[in-house]
Design a protein around this motif. Sequence first.
Motif, short mmCIF file in Angstrom:
data_model
loop_
_atom_site.label_atom_id
_atom_site.label_comp_id
_atom_site.label_asym_id
_atom_site.label_seq_id
_atom_site.Cartn_x
_atom_site.Cartn_y
_atom_site.Cartn_z
N LEU A 160 0.83 -1.21 0.00
CA LEU A 160 0.00 0.00 0.00
C LEU A 160 0.86 1.25 0.00
O LEU A 160 0.60 2.21 -0.74
N GLY A 161 1.91 1.26 0.81
CA GLY A 161 2.81 2.41 0.85
C GLY A 161 3.49 2.65 -0.49
O GLY A 161 3.61 3.79 -0.94
N ALA A 162 3.93 1.56 -1.13
CA ALA A 162 4.61 1.69 -2.42
C ALA A 162 3.70 2.31 -3.47
O ALA A 162 4.13 3.15 -4.27
N ASP B 297 -3.55 -3.69 -7.95
CA ASP B 297 -4.84 -3.04 -7.75
C ASP B 297 -5.86 -4.01 -7.18
O ASP B 297 -6.57 -3.70 -6.20
N ALA B 298 -5.94 -5.21 -7.75
CA ALA B 298 -6.88 -6.22 -7.26
C ALA B 298 -6.49 -6.65 -5.84
O ALA B 298 -7.36 -6.85 -4.98
N ILE B 299 -5.19 -6.80 -5.60
CA ILE B 299 -4.72 -7.25 -4.28
C ILE B 299 -5.04 -6.22 -3.21
O ILE B 299 -5.57 -6.55 -2.14
N LEU B 300 -4.74 -4.96 -3.49
CA LEU B 300 -4.99 -3.90 -2.50
C LEU B 300 -6.49 -3.68 -2.29
O LEU B 300 -6.92 -3.36 -1.18
N SER B 301 -7.27 -3.84 -3.34
CA SER B 301 -8.72 -3.68 -3.20
C SER B 301 -9.29 -4.77 -2.30
O SER B 301 -10.20 -4.51 -1.49
N ARG B 302 -8.77 -5.98 -2.39
CA ARG B 302 -9.21 -7.06 -1.50
C ARG B 302 -8.83 -6.75 -0.06
O ARG B 302 -9.59 -6.99 0.87
N TYR C 249 -7.99 -3.68 1.39
CA TYR C 249 -8.37 -2.41 2.01
C TYR C 249 -9.61 -1.74 1.42
O TYR C 249 -10.01 -0.68 1.91
N GLY C 250 -10.19 -2.31 0.38
CA GLY C 250 -11.30 -1.62 -0.28
C GLY C 250 -10.77 -0.44 -1.08
O GLY C 250 -9.91 -0.61 -1.96
N ASP C 251 -11.26 0.76 -0.78
CA ASP C 251 -10.78 1.98 -1.45
C ASP C 251 -9.43 2.35 -0.84
O ASP C 251 -9.34 3.20 0.06
#
Length: 277
Positions: free
Chosen positions: A36-38, A235-240, A242-244
């Motif tokens: 997420l930070g990256a 994008d798919a990984i982070l959405s799973r 954290y959502g937005d």
Amino acid sequence: MEIEELHKVELDLIQEIIEICQKNQIKYFMIGGSLLGAVRHQGFIPWDDDVDIGMVREDYDRFLQVAPAELSQPYYFLQTDQSDQNYAFGYAKLLDESIYIEEKRNINDARKGVFVDIFPFDKIPMGDVERSIQQSRYKYLNAKIILASNYRLIDTEITAKIRKMQPDQSRKTREYKEKRDELARTYNQDETIQEYKNLASQYSYEKELLSEKELATVVEVPFENLTVTILSAYDAILSRLYGDYLQLPPEDKQIEKHIEKVTILDRKEFTFDNRIN
């Protein structure tokens, strides 16, 4: 120590991992809050105090094999449940032991230092029942190991006196660790399975589960003054997870999660013998 100074030490550790991976053709990728930070900050989440890196089990095993002999500093130590008998968890940490830390609610005699977490991803069974059984057994063995390793939430005069691991505890702990490792590796030779899981994940089961397709390709992105690799499917990984994920959390949630106390030591006191437990 301010968190910005902590981040500088962690960047050195990340660089160390990157160099070892590049030299030995080992694939790694940022995960969790570090991913997420990256993506969102091009570096650390400003209030985050740790770093998470993932590798599939084959690469993870290779890293554990080659890294100890290639560490560039005598105060670096690759901590695993084998290299440190007091360390309970089923993933590795690269420590900078010249900066002693205490983690919140995580007190025992394992070696301490500013760290980067390195998590293995293993194939998992396809059926929901089999997954539930594996996860339940993994958590059960984790709990047994943590208990036998004398981890505790706080330190008192009484707990300090009884925290040393006794020979019988050490033997039981080794047995539990071997069973946990065997359990995690159970399905890795099954070529029909295309899903992988960080069994030590802090997230709910489905959130840190990666498909073979998602693991297939990586991209390079800036991370502070470094360039790191992340999975192309971020994008798919982070959405799973954290959502937005581009939305910042409320200010009262922007807090450090792990580190309670920091003590800077004299690096001149360290030799490469320090890395032998």
